[in-house]
Motif scaffolding. Sequence first.
Motif, PDB file in Angstrom:
ATOM      1  N   GLY A 103      57.364  27.866  77.613  1.00 21.86           N
ATOM      2  CA  GLY A 103      56.383  28.956  77.681  1.00 21.86           C
ATOM      3  C   GLY A 103      56.170  29.440  79.107  1.00 21.86           C
ATOM      4  O   GLY A 103      56.107  30.648  79.363  1.00 21.86           O
ATOM      5  N   VAL A 104      56.071  28.500  80.041  1.00 19.54           N
ATOM      6  CA  VAL A 104      55.871  28.859  81.446  1.00 19.54           C
ATOM      7  C   VAL A 104      57.083  29.610  81.990  1.00 19.54           C
ATOM      8  O   VAL A 104      56.939  30.585  82.731  1.00 19.54           O
ATOM      9  N   ALA A 105      58.288  29.157  81.626  1.00 17.45           N
ATOM     10  CA  ALA A 105      59.504  29.832  82.094  1.00 17.45           C
ATOM     11  C   ALA A 105      59.544  31.277  81.613  1.00 17.45           C
ATOM     12  O   ALA A 105      59.918  32.192  82.359  1.00 17.45           O
ATOM     13  N   PHE A 106      59.130  31.501  80.361  1.00 15.57           N
ATOM     14  CA  PHE A 106      59.104  32.862  79.820  1.00 15.57           C
ATOM     15  C   PHE A 106      58.065  33.717  80.541  1.00 15.57           C
ATOM     16  O   PHE A 106      58.346  34.847  80.959  1.00 15.57           O
ATOM     17  N   ILE A 107      56.861  33.184  80.701  1.00 14.10           N
ATOM     18  CA  ILE A 107      55.781  33.938  81.350  1.00 14.10           C
ATOM     19  C   ILE A 107      56.114  34.223  82.813  1.00 14.10           C
ATOM     20  O   ILE A 107      55.743  35.276  83.352  1.00 14.10           O
ATOM     21  N   SER A 108      56.840  33.306  83.461  1.00  7.85           N
ATOM     22  CA  SER A 108      57.171  33.497  84.883  1.00  7.85           C
ATOM     23  C   SER A 108      58.000  34.755  85.111  1.00  7.85           C
ATOM     24  O   SER A 108      57.959  35.345  86.192  1.00  7.85           O
TER      25      SER A 108
END
Length: 200
Positions: free
Chosen positions: A79-84
């Motif tokens: 999720g963090v990789a996508f939001i980044s």
Amino acid sequence: MKGSIIIIGFFILGTIFGYYHVLPFDLAQTKLSFYTLLVLILTVGIAIGSDKNIKKTFKALNPRVLLLPLCTIIGTLAGVAFISLLIPGRSVSDCMAVGSGFAYYSLSSIIITDFKGPELGTIALMANIMREIFTLLCAPLLAKWFGSFAPISSGGATTMDTTLPIITSVSGKEYAVVSIYHGFLMDFSVPFLVTLFCSI
């Protein structure tokens, strides 16, 4: 919740101290944050080592539940990789370092500040406090909509302490052992994963 309010209060107080140069030395130029980190890691180790029920807790777990911390880690980092990708000015590794705090704001923010500076450390502090507060406030909805394991995954590293009461309340007392196991492994993973992503 009370613990989060205290942490936010001290953060605001520290910001005021820094802005008005209350301290007679520049804290950013000292090794104080590094030594504080060592003390935090020591106290986590002492807490885990002094828990006499830790072996019984592990033995009582269903083998399939052992994968829950891994699922939390993979889900959070994905999720963090996508939001980044939607955040300009921040690298994927910076965002992954913040996400790897898993709501363990005191430890992760110090590590990130030491590696990346106070700006990203402050972001980590606020992001991980928000994760804990979200779990405390939304655990009933998470359990209702996504199942009994959802509040545990949402709580990250806090599921063996601050969010444990609300988790057992909404998911059931039988999930206390799972919650403690999950929080223990998440606590253990934070310094390694945060350091890894800060070093990239």
